[in-house]
Motif scaffolding. Structure first.
Motif, PDB file in Angstrom:
ATOM      1  N   ARG A 126       9.682  -6.032  -0.481  1.00 54.67           N
ATOM      2  CA  ARG A 126      10.575  -6.947  -1.188  1.00 54.67           C
ATOM      3  C   ARG A 126      11.035  -8.072  -0.258  1.00 54.67           C
ATOM      4  NH1 ARG A 126      15.286  -4.511  -2.912  1.00 54.67           N
ATOM      5  NH2 ARG A 126      15.503  -6.006  -4.596  1.00 54.67           N
ATOM      6  N   ARG A 127      11.264  -7.743   1.003  1.00 58.54           N
ATOM      7  CA  ARG A 127      11.625  -8.784   1.972  1.00 58.54           C
ATOM      8  C   ARG A 127      10.439  -9.704   2.257  1.00 58.54           C
ATOM      9  NH1 ARG A 127      14.698  -6.694   7.184  1.00 58.54           N
ATOM     10  NH2 ARG A 127      14.868  -8.953   7.416  1.00 58.54           N
ATOM     11  N   ALA A 128       9.248  -9.127   2.373  1.00 57.93           N
ATOM     12  CA  ALA A 128       8.058  -9.927   2.675  1.00 57.93           C
ATOM     13  C   ALA A 128       7.726 -10.891   1.547  1.00 57.93           C
ATOM     14  CB  ALA A 128       6.869  -9.017   2.963  1.00 57.93           C
ATOM     15  N   LEU A 129       7.989 -10.487   0.308  1.00 60.78           N
ATOM     16  CA  LEU A 129       7.654 -11.332  -0.843  1.00 60.78           C
ATOM     17  C   LEU A 129       8.507 -12.591  -0.916  1.00 60.78           C
ATOM     18  CD1 LEU A 129       7.077  -8.617  -3.594  1.00 60.78           C
ATOM     19  CD2 LEU A 129       5.332 -10.084  -2.537  1.00 60.78           C
ATOM     20  N   VAL A 130       9.645 -12.598  -0.233  1.00 57.24           N
ATOM     21  CA  VAL A 130      10.503 -13.793  -0.226  1.00 57.24           C
ATOM     22  C   VAL A 130      10.584 -14.405   1.175  1.00 57.24           C
ATOM     23  CG1 VAL A 130      11.872 -13.025  -2.193  1.00 57.24           C
ATOM     24  CG2 VAL A 130      12.597 -12.389   0.113  1.00 57.24           C
ATOM     25  N   ALA A 131       9.732 -13.926   2.088  1.00 55.98           N
ATOM     26  CA  ALA A 131       9.756 -14.402   3.469  1.00 55.98           C
ATOM     27  C   ALA A 131       8.744 -15.528   3.664  1.00 55.98           C
ATOM     28  CB  ALA A 131       9.441 -13.252   4.423  1.00 55.98           C
ATOM     29  N   PRO A 132       8.890 -16.292   4.732  1.00 54.78           N
ATOM     30  CA  PRO A 132       7.878 -17.303   5.060  1.00 54.78           C
ATOM     31  C   PRO A 132       6.526 -16.647   5.327  1.00 54.78           C
ATOM     32  CG  PRO A 132       9.882 -17.628   6.360  1.00 54.78           C
ATOM     33  CD  PRO A 132      10.021 -16.302   5.684  1.00 54.78           C
ATOM     34  N   GLY A 133       5.465 -17.412   5.114  1.00 52.47           N
ATOM     35  CA  GLY A 133       4.127 -16.945   5.435  1.00 52.47           C
ATOM     36  C   GLY A 133       3.424 -16.180   4.339  1.00 52.47           C
ATOM     37  N   LEU A 134       4.067 -15.986   3.198  1.00 54.43           N
ATOM     38  CA  LEU A 134       3.437 -15.252   2.098  1.00 54.43           C
ATOM     39  C   LEU A 134       2.286 -16.069   1.514  1.00 54.43           C
ATOM     40  CD1 LEU A 134       3.689 -12.711   0.179  1.00 54.43           C
ATOM     41  CD2 LEU A 134       4.924 -14.253  -1.362  1.00 54.43           C
ATOM     42  N   GLU A 135       1.152 -15.400   1.258  1.00 49.65           N
ATOM     43  CA  GLU A 135       0.002 -16.024   0.619  1.00 49.65           C
ATOM     44  C   GLU A 135      -0.148 -15.427  -0.779  1.00 49.65           C
ATOM     45  OE1 GLU A 135      -1.795 -18.456   1.559  1.00 49.65           O
ATOM     46  OE2 GLU A 135      -1.284 -18.683   3.683  1.00 49.65           O
ATOM     47  N   PRO A 136       0.365 -16.108  -1.815  1.00 50.14           N
ATOM     48  CA  PRO A 136       0.322 -15.535  -3.172  1.00 50.14           C
ATOM     49  C   PRO A 136      -1.089 -15.195  -3.637  1.00 50.14           C
ATOM     50  CG  PRO A 136       1.806 -17.416  -3.101  1.00 50.14           C
ATOM     51  CD  PRO A 136       1.086 -17.396  -1.785  1.00 50.14           C
ATOM     52  N   ALA A 137      -2.083 -16.014  -3.279  1.00 51.37           N
ATOM     53  CA  ALA A 137      -3.455 -15.744  -3.714  1.00 51.37           C
ATOM     54  C   ALA A 137      -3.960 -14.436  -3.120  1.00 51.37           C
ATOM     55  CB  ALA A 137      -4.363 -16.897  -3.314  1.00 51.37           C
ATOM     56  N   GLU A 152       9.069  -4.398  -8.052  1.00 56.48           N
ATOM     57  CA  GLU A 152       9.596  -5.201  -9.155  1.00 56.48           C
ATOM     58  C   GLU A 152      10.680  -4.455  -9.922  1.00 56.48           C
ATOM     59  OE1 GLU A 152       7.866  -7.964 -12.827  1.00 56.48           O
ATOM     60  OE2 GLU A 152       6.579  -6.475 -11.857  1.00 56.48           O
ATOM     61  N   ARG A 153      10.619  -3.131  -9.893  1.00 52.97           N
ATOM     62  CA  ARG A 153      11.627  -2.339 -10.609  1.00 52.97           C
ATOM     63  C   ARG A 153      12.998  -2.418  -9.949  1.00 52.97           C
ATOM     64  NH1 ARG A 153       7.082   1.221 -11.377  1.00 52.97           N
ATOM     65  NH2 ARG A 153       7.633   2.463  -9.545  1.00 52.97           N
ATOM     66  N   VAL A 212       0.831  -1.205   0.000  1.00 52.70           N
ATOM     67  CA  VAL A 212       0.000   0.000   0.000  1.00 52.70           C
ATOM     68  C   VAL A 212       0.867   1.257   0.000  1.00 52.70           C
ATOM     69  CG1 VAL A 212      -1.614   1.347   1.416  1.00 52.70           C
ATOM     70  CG2 VAL A 212      -2.014  -1.104   1.042  1.00 52.70           C
ATOM     71  N   PHE A 213       2.022   1.204   0.665  1.00 55.76           N
ATOM     72  CA  PHE A 213       2.879   2.379   0.828  1.00 55.76           C
ATOM     73  C   PHE A 213       4.139   2.331  -0.036  1.00 55.76           C
ATOM     74  CE2 PHE A 213       0.638   1.465   4.785  1.00 55.76           C
ATOM     75  CZ  PHE A 213      -0.010   2.679   5.029  1.00 55.76           C
ATOM     76  N   ALA A 214       4.386   1.206  -0.688  1.00 56.03           N
ATOM     77  CA  ALA A 214       5.688   0.972  -1.316  1.00 56.03           C
ATOM     78  C   ALA A 214       5.994   1.923  -2.460  1.00 56.03           C
ATOM     79  CB  ALA A 214       5.772  -0.476  -1.807  1.00 56.03           C
ATOM     80  N   ASP A 215       4.977   2.409  -3.164  1.00 54.11           N
ATOM     81  CA  ASP A 215       5.245   3.282  -4.311  1.00 54.11           C
ATOM     82  C   ASP A 215       5.822   4.620  -3.872  1.00 54.11           C
ATOM     83  OD1 ASP A 215       5.315   3.849  -7.038  1.00 54.11           O
ATOM     84  OD2 ASP A 215       3.348   4.831  -6.988  1.00 54.11           O
ATOM     85  N   GLY A 241       2.448  -0.547  -5.689  1.00 50.96           N
ATOM     86  CA  GLY A 241       3.555  -0.918  -4.814  1.00 50.96           C
ATOM     87  C   GLY A 241       4.294  -2.138  -5.313  1.00 50.96           C
ATOM     88  N   LEU A 242       3.563  -3.125  -5.804  1.00 45.88           N
ATOM     89  CA  LEU A 242       4.202  -4.329  -6.354  1.00 45.88           C
ATOM     90  C   LEU A 242       5.028  -3.981  -7.579  1.00 45.88           C
ATOM     91  CD1 LEU A 242       1.234  -6.812  -5.968  1.00 45.88           C
ATOM     92  CD2 LEU A 242       3.413  -6.955  -4.763  1.00 45.88           C
TER      93      LEU A 242
END
Length: 219
Positions: free
Chosen positions: A133-144, A164-165, A120-123, A159-160
């Motif tokens: 970026r850390r959360a996307l490769v951390a345990p507990g991520l729910e891709p859906a 990605e950039r 929500v705030f990343a942009d 933000g995503l």
């Protein structure tokens, strides 16, 4: 935390149905929020729990902010995310020793469930972009959940895209040295090694152990 969750469900249901239901639901939500959100100066809610923040309080407050036009609630979530990033170890686990909820007994809580909130705030926030970026490769991520939120919330999608950039793999924060006064927790990390020094048990003041109390008696 249940109050914010119920209030967010009310305003969302009122938005769908409209009419008198929307009016009464909004009045009730505003009434409850008038009591003030239970967050301290460090950005931690009274439960002091990353589990409850990630799954209840932060999502609920973001929903309430959106439906009620309350940017101050967005700011609360933003501060909470920065606090939890300071409490995250290099392997993506968030400290729970200070929690007043069940997760104080279960070891570190994974950073992954915070992903869409960081998004929500990343942009517009480099620190949250780093956290995402850390959360996307951390345990507990729910891709859906990430996919769903990116469709429903344009801030998450932006933000995503911003994360990605950044082509380099995310690294842990290089230096954290923070005293959480309300929680009585000192957190120090040099990016590879970290320590939590904690003296925030509620037991000496209450004389008992129970639900909703921080019970760890040790430093």
């Amino acid at each position: 935390n249940h109050r914010w969750e119920i209030a967010s469900a009310l305003v969302a249901a009122g938005d769908i149905h409209g009419g008198t239901l929307a009016e009464s639901a909004t009045l009730r939500a505003r009434d409850w929020l008038g009591e003030g959100v239970d967050v301290d100066s460090d950005g931690l809610y009274s439960e002091r729990s990353p589990n409850y923040a990630a799954n209840v309080s932060n999502p609920a407050l973001l929903t309430l902010a959106q439906h009620l036009g309350r940017p101050d609630l967005v700011s609360i979530v933003h501060r909470n995310l920065h606090a939890h990033l300071d409490l995250t170890s290099p392997d993506g686990g968030v400290e729970t020793i200070h929690s007043r909820r069940q997760d104080q007994f279960g070891g570190p809580f994974p950073l992954g469930p915070f992903a869409t909130q960081f998004a929500v705030f990343a942009d517009g926030c480099a620190r949250c972009r780093h956290g995402l970026r850390r959360a996307l490769v951390a345990p507990g991520l729910e891709p859906a959940d990430v996919l769903t939120q990116s469709v429903l919330d344009e801030r998450v999608a932006a933000g995503l895209a911003a994360a990605e950039r950044d082509s380099q793999p995310p690294e842990p924060d290089q230096c954290v040295d923070r005293w959480f006064a309300g929680t009585r927790l000192w957190r120090h990390s040099d990016g590879r090694n970290w320590i939590s020094l904690y003296a925030g048990s509620d037991v000496p003041a209450t004389g008992r152990i129970g639900s909703g109390l921080a019970t760890n008696p040790t430093f």
